[in-house]
Motif scaffolding. Structure first.
Motif, PDB file in Angstrom:
ATOM      1  N   PRO A   6       0.807  -1.219   0.000  1.00  0.00           N
ATOM      2  CA  PRO A   6       0.000   0.000   0.000  1.00  0.00           C
ATOM      3  C   PRO A   6       0.844   1.275   0.000  1.00  0.00           C
ATOM      4  CG  PRO A   6      -0.999  -1.608   1.456  1.00  0.00           C
ATOM      5  CD  PRO A   6       0.326  -2.177   1.034  1.00  0.00           C
ATOM      6  N   TRP A  95      -5.185  -1.428   2.537  1.00  0.00           N
ATOM      7  CA  TRP A  95      -5.169  -0.036   2.081  1.00  0.00           C
ATOM      8  C   TRP A  95      -6.027   0.839   3.003  1.00  0.00           C
ATOM      9  CZ3 TRP A  95      -2.663   2.722  -1.677  1.00  0.00           C
ATOM     10  CH2 TRP A  95      -3.197   3.968  -1.995  1.00  0.00           C
ATOM     11  N   GLY A 100      -5.122   4.788   3.598  1.00  0.00           N
ATOM     12  CA  GLY A 100      -5.027   5.156   2.197  1.00  0.00           C
ATOM     13  C   GLY A 100      -6.225   5.979   1.737  1.00  0.00           C
TER      14      GLY A 100
END
Length: 268
Positions: A6, A95, A100
Motif C-alpha cells: 500500500p 489499504w 489510504g
C-alpha cells in the motif's frame, strides 16, 4: 508473486504514469464498503478472460478484499494476456486500515458501456475547468469524457447527451460560497491529502481572484491564461493543462521545501 505494498502504491496514485487499478472485490464486500481506491475500475473477476485485453501493454494493480485468491487469479490472467499485473498486498483492507485515500462513489455519474463517465462544461476554460478534469482523470475516472460547449447550451447538452455539468451556475458541481468547483469535488469524492489540499488552495486563489491566499496562484493563473491563448481547441488545451497540474501536484507533494537561487553553490 508480483505484488506492491500500500505504501508503494500510494506514491504512484495520481501520477500520469500511475498503474491501472482493478477492483475485483465481491458484490457483498463492495456493499459493505462502497468506497474504492482513487481511479480504480470495478471488474468482475469471473469474466476476466473477456476484459483482460483492456490492460494489454499496461501496468496494472489488482485488489480484492484481502489480496488473496481473487487478486492472484485475476492478476495471473492479466499477465497471461500481456499486462504487467501485480496484486496489492493485503488488498482493500490493508489499504483502508493503513489510511489510504478512498474515493466515495455517492455522486459519481453513471458510466457508459465502456466504463467512462461523461462531463460537460463551458467552452474556453481557464482555471477551474482544467483543474477539475485533471482531478477526475487522475483520481476518479482515468477514461472520463469531457465536452466543452457554448455556455448557453451547457445544460441542454447535459440533458440530451447524458453528461454531468460542472463549473456551471445552479448545478451540483459548482462554486459554493468562497469555494470553487475543485474544492467541491475534493469534498464530495472524499479525496483528501496534504498535497491535494495545498493544490486546492492555489486553484481557489487563482480561480476567484484572491492571489493573497497562495503565492503560487499568480503563476498558475498566468500559465492558465497563456494556455488558453495558445490553444484554439479546448481538448488540446486540456491535454497541455494536464501536464501543468501534474507539475503543481508533484511540487505540492514532494518539493515545497526546496528553494532555488543563483549563483549555485560551487564545490569546495
Amino acid at each position: 508473486m508480483p505484488s506492491i505494498t500500500p505504501a508503494q502504491l500510494a506514491r504512484r496514485i495520481g501520477l500520469p504514469d500511475a498503474p491501472c487499478l482493478i477492483d475485483v472485490r465481491t458484490a457483498a464486500d463492495v456493499a459493505a464498503d462502497p468506497r474504492s481506491l482513487p481511479g480504480s475500475l470495478r471488474r468482475d473477476f469471473a469474466e476476466v478472460a473477456d476484459w483482460a485485453g483492456e490492460c494489454v501493454g499496461r501496468a496494472a494493480v489488482v485488489f480484492c478484499q484481502r489480496g488473496l485468491k481473487l487478486s492472484e487469479g485475476t492478476a495471473a490472467w492479466l499477465r497471461h494476456a500481456g499486462a504487467a499485473a501485480e496484486t496489492l498486498e493485503g488488498g482493500f483492507e490493508a489499504w483502508r486500515d493503513g489510511g489510504g485515500m478512498l474515493l466515495r462513489p455517492d455522486h459519481l455519474p453513471p458510466r457508459d458501456a465502456l466504463g467512462r463517465t461523461h462531463w460537460v462544461t463551458r467552452a474556453r476554460p481557464k482555471v477551474d475547468r482544467i483543474a477539475c478534469p485533471w482531478l477526475i482523470r487522475r483520481f476518479v475516472d482515468p477514461g472520463a469524457v469531457f465536452l466543452f460547449v457554448a455556455p448557453a447550451e451547457t445544460l441542454a447538452v447535459a440533458e440530451r447527451f447524458g453528461a454531468t455539468p460542472f463549473d456551471v451556475d445552479d448545478t451540483f458541481w459548482s462554486h459554493r460560497g468562497e469555494r470553487c468547483t475543485f474544492d467541491v469535488m475534493l469534498e464530495e469524492f472524499g479525496l483528501r491529502s496534504p498535497a491535494l489540499d495545498r493544490l486546492a488552495l492555489i486553484v481557489r486563489a487563482a480561480d476567484t481572484a484572491r492571489p493573497e491566499l497562495a503565492p503560487e496562484a499568480a503563476g498558475l493563473l498566468a500559465a492558465s491564461l497563456g494556455l488558453s491563448r495558445m490553444y484554439r481547441d479546448d481538448l488540446a488545451q486540456l491535454e497541455a493543462g494536464m501536464g501543468l497540474y501534474d507539475a503543481f501536484h508533484r511540487w505540492a507533494r514532494d518539493a515545497t521545501a526546496e528553494t532555488h537561487n543563483w549563483p549555485a553553490g560551487k564545490p569546495a
